[in-house]
Motif scaffolding. Structure first.
Motif, PDB file in Angstrom:
ATOM      1  N   ARG A  18       0.793  -1.204  -0.018  1.00 13.89           N
ATOM      2  CA  ARG A  18       0.049   0.072  -0.045  1.00 13.89           C
ATOM      3  C   ARG A  18       1.069   1.296  -0.080  1.00 13.89           C
ATOM      4  O   ARG A  18       0.583   2.321  -0.855  1.00 13.89           O
ATOM      5  CB  ARG A  18      -0.931   0.038   1.325  1.00 13.89           C
ATOM      6  CG  ARG A  18      -1.954   1.193   1.259  1.00 13.89           C
ATOM      7  CD  ARG A  18      -2.897   1.192   2.236  1.00 13.89           C
ATOM      8  NE  ARG A  18      -2.134   1.008   3.532  1.00 13.89           N
ATOM      9  CZ  ARG A  18      -2.513   0.156   4.570  1.00 13.89           C
ATOM     10  NH1 ARG A  18      -3.801  -0.291   4.522  1.00 13.89           N
ATOM     11  NH2 ARG A  18      -1.805   0.026   5.681  1.00 13.89           N
ATOM     12  N   LEU A  21       2.198   2.025  -3.527  1.00  7.88           N
ATOM     13  CA  LEU A  21       1.458   2.382  -4.526  1.00  7.88           C
ATOM     14  C   LEU A  21       0.934   3.900  -4.083  1.00  7.88           C
ATOM     15  O   LEU A  21       0.297   4.373  -4.908  1.00  7.88           O
ATOM     16  CB  LEU A  21       0.257   1.502  -4.433  1.00  7.88           C
ATOM     17  CG  LEU A  21       0.601   0.038  -4.859  1.00  7.88           C
ATOM     18  CD1 LEU A  21      -0.532  -0.811  -5.085  1.00  7.88           C
ATOM     19  CD2 LEU A  21       1.284   0.401  -6.568  1.00  7.88           C
ATOM     20  N   GLY A  22       1.167   4.362  -2.822  1.00  9.36           N
ATOM     21  CA  GLY A  22       0.814   6.038  -2.650  1.00  9.36           C
ATOM     22  C   GLY A  22      -0.578   5.682  -1.818  1.00  9.36           C
ATOM     23  O   GLY A  22      -1.214   7.130  -1.754  1.00  9.36           O
ATOM     24  N   PHE A  23      -1.203   4.702  -1.450  1.00 11.74           N
ATOM     25  CA  PHE A  23      -2.224   4.760  -0.435  1.00 11.74           C
ATOM     26  C   PHE A  23      -1.950   5.110   0.910  1.00 11.74           C
ATOM     27  O   PHE A  23      -0.956   4.373   1.465  1.00 11.74           O
ATOM     28  CB  PHE A  23      -3.081   3.569  -0.659  1.00 11.74           C
ATOM     29  CG  PHE A  23      -3.525   3.210  -2.065  1.00 11.74           C
ATOM     30  CD1 PHE A  23      -4.584   3.925  -2.646  1.00 11.74           C
ATOM     31  CD2 PHE A  23      -3.026   2.210  -2.794  1.00 11.74           C
ATOM     32  CE1 PHE A  23      -5.302   3.617  -3.602  1.00 11.74           C
ATOM     33  CE2 PHE A  23      -3.715   1.944  -4.059  1.00 11.74           C
ATOM     34  CZ  PHE A  23      -4.802   2.748  -4.485  1.00 11.74           C
ATOM     35  N   PHE A  56       2.723  -0.369 -13.852  1.00 12.19           N
ATOM     36  CA  PHE A  56       2.342   0.041 -12.536  1.00 12.19           C
ATOM     37  C   PHE A  56       1.378   0.853 -12.079  1.00 12.19           C
ATOM     38  O   PHE A  56       0.792   0.767 -11.101  1.00 12.19           O
ATOM     39  CB  PHE A  56       3.874   1.080 -12.248  1.00 12.19           C
ATOM     40  CG  PHE A  56       3.828   1.335 -10.844  1.00 12.19           C
ATOM     41  CD1 PHE A  56       4.214   0.525  -9.806  1.00 12.19           C
ATOM     42  CD2 PHE A  56       3.695   2.597 -10.524  1.00 12.19           C
ATOM     43  CE1 PHE A  56       4.323   0.885  -8.563  1.00 12.19           C
ATOM     44  CE2 PHE A  56       3.701   3.154  -9.295  1.00 12.19           C
ATOM     45  CZ  PHE A  56       4.253   2.041  -8.318  1.00 12.19           C
ATOM     46  N   ARG A  57       1.057   1.750 -13.373  1.00 12.92           N
ATOM     47  CA  ARG A  57      -0.369   2.498 -13.304  1.00 12.92           C
ATOM     48  C   ARG A  57      -1.520   1.449 -13.115  1.00 12.92           C
ATOM     49  O   ARG A  57      -2.634   1.856 -12.385  1.00 12.92           O
ATOM     50  CB  ARG A  57      -0.504   3.371 -14.320  1.00 12.92           C
ATOM     51  CG  ARG A  57      -1.380   4.409 -14.363  1.00 12.92           C
ATOM     52  CD  ARG A  57      -1.477   5.617 -15.260  1.00 12.92           C
ATOM     53  NE  ARG A  57      -1.264   5.191 -16.440  1.00 12.92           N
ATOM     54  CZ  ARG A  57      -2.184   4.837 -17.391  1.00 12.92           C
ATOM     55  NH1 ARG A  57      -3.352   4.822 -17.297  1.00 12.92           N
ATOM     56  NH2 ARG A  57      -1.916   4.414 -18.772  1.00 12.92           N
ATOM     57  N   LYS A  60      -1.616  -0.341  -9.745  1.00 17.93           N
ATOM     58  CA  LYS A  60      -2.018   0.784  -8.713  1.00 17.93           C
ATOM     59  C   LYS A  60      -3.612   0.974  -8.928  1.00 17.93           C
ATOM     60  O   LYS A  60      -4.251   1.040  -7.889  1.00 17.93           O
ATOM     61  CB  LYS A  60      -1.148   2.113  -9.082  1.00 17.93           C
ATOM     62  CG  LYS A  60      -1.613   3.055  -7.833  1.00 17.93           C
ATOM     63  CD  LYS A  60      -0.692   4.285  -8.155  1.00 17.93           C
ATOM     64  CE  LYS A  60      -1.160   5.409  -7.032  1.00 17.93           C
ATOM     65  NZ  LYS A  60      -0.361   6.659  -7.278  1.00 17.93           N
ATOM     66  N   LYS A  61      -4.141   0.928  -9.987  1.00 16.69           N
ATOM     67  CA  LYS A  61      -5.681   1.167  -9.895  1.00 16.69           C
ATOM     68  C   LYS A  61      -6.391  -0.048  -9.548  1.00 16.69           C
ATOM     69  O   LYS A  61      -7.277   0.168  -8.968  1.00 16.69           O
ATOM     70  CB  LYS A  61      -6.011   1.449 -11.690  1.00 16.69           C
ATOM     71  CG  LYS A  61      -7.423   1.955 -11.820  1.00 16.69           C
ATOM     72  CD  LYS A  61      -7.645   2.434 -13.268  1.00 16.69           C
ATOM     73  CE  LYS A  61      -8.963   2.919 -13.386  1.00 16.69           C
ATOM     74  NZ  LYS A  61      -9.260   3.168 -14.966  1.00 16.69           N
ATOM     75  N   TYR A  63      -5.288  -2.156  -7.567  1.00 15.04           N
ATOM     76  CA  TYR A  63      -5.381  -2.431  -6.096  1.00 15.04           C
ATOM     77  C   TYR A  63      -6.113  -1.249  -5.226  1.00 15.04           C
ATOM     78  O   TYR A  63      -6.663  -1.683  -4.207  1.00 15.04           O
ATOM     79  CB  TYR A  63      -3.602  -2.239  -5.777  1.00 15.04           C
ATOM     80  CG  TYR A  63      -3.368  -2.224  -4.131  1.00 15.04           C
ATOM     81  CD1 TYR A  63      -3.267  -3.625  -3.800  1.00 15.04           C
ATOM     82  CD2 TYR A  63      -3.268  -1.301  -3.431  1.00 15.04           C
ATOM     83  CE1 TYR A  63      -2.878  -3.796  -2.312  1.00 15.04           C
ATOM     84  CE2 TYR A  63      -2.932  -1.569  -1.973  1.00 15.04           C
ATOM     85  CZ  TYR A  63      -2.933  -2.669  -1.450  1.00 15.04           C
ATOM     86  OH  TYR A  63      -2.776  -2.989  -0.227  1.00 15.04           O
ATOM     87  N   GLY A  64      -6.514  -0.122  -5.852  1.00 17.54           N
ATOM     88  CA  GLY A  64      -7.343   0.653  -5.568  1.00 17.54           C
ATOM     89  C   GLY A  64      -8.632   0.386  -5.391  1.00 17.54           C
ATOM     90  O   GLY A  64      -9.624   0.603  -4.386  1.00 17.54           O
ATOM     91  N   ALA A  69      -6.548  -2.045   0.155  1.00 15.27           N
ATOM     92  CA  ALA A  69      -6.092  -0.885   0.137  1.00 15.27           C
ATOM     93  C   ALA A  69      -6.458  -0.163   1.449  1.00 15.27           C
ATOM     94  O   ALA A  69      -5.856   1.078   1.885  1.00 15.27           O
ATOM     95  CB  ALA A  69      -6.810   0.149  -0.983  1.00 15.27           C
TER      96      ALA A  69
END
Length: 127
Positions: A18, A21-23, A56-57, A60-61, A63-64, A69
Motif C-alpha cells: 500500500r 502504491l501511494g495509498f 505500474f499504473r 495501482k488502479k 489495487y485501489g 487498500a
C-alpha cells in the motif's frame, strides 16, 4: 503448514504494498461518518509512456479497487490469529468445535471493506 505460510505471505504482500502504491491510512476517526464524493477522469495514456509505467499504473488502479487498500496491520494480525485457531483445532484436535468457528469468525470479521461500501450506523439512525 505450507498453505498457512503462503496465505500469510500473500496477505502481507497486499498489506505492505500500500505505501509503495501511494495509498495512505485515514487517521481521522470522524471521517467514517462523513460522505465523500469523488469524480474520476479517464485519461488516455500518453504515447511516450513505457511498458513498466503503464503496468505500474494499472496495478495501482487495480489495487485501489480491492479491499486490501483499506487494510490495517490490526486486520492482518487478527486474520493470522484466526488461521492459528483453525490450525490448532484441526491439526492438534484442541477443542475443534470451539476453535474452528471462532477462527472463521475472526477471519470473516477482519476482512477489510472496500471504501464507500461499509455500513455505518450513526446516532441518528438508532433513534
Amino acid at each position: 503448514m505450507k498453505k498457512v505460510i503462503l496465505i500469510f505471505c500473500v496477505l502481507s504482500l497486499l498489506i505492505f504494498i500500500r505505501p509503495v502504491l501511494g495509498f495512505s491510512t485515514n487517521s481521522n476517526p470522524d471521517a467514517v461518518n462523513s460522505t465523500t464524493v469523488t469524480t474520476t477522469q479517464v485519461d488516455i495514456a500518453p504515447q511516450h509512456e513505457g511498458v513498466f509505467e503503464g503496468a505500474f499504473r494499472g496495478i495501482k488502479k487495480f489495487y485501489g479497487y480491492t479491499s486490501f487498500a483499506n487494510a490495517t496491520s490490526g486486520n492482518l494480525i487478527m486474520i493470522i490469529i484466526g488461521i492459528i485457531f483453525i490450525y490448532l483445532g484441526i491439526k492438534f484436535d484442541y477443542e475443534p468445535l470451539l476453535l474452528i468457528p471462532i477462527g472463521a469468525g475472526v477471519i470473516i470479521g477482519n476482512i477489510p471493506f472496500v471504501a464507500g461500501n461499509q455500513t455505518v450506523f450513526t446516532k441518528q439512525d438508532l433513534y
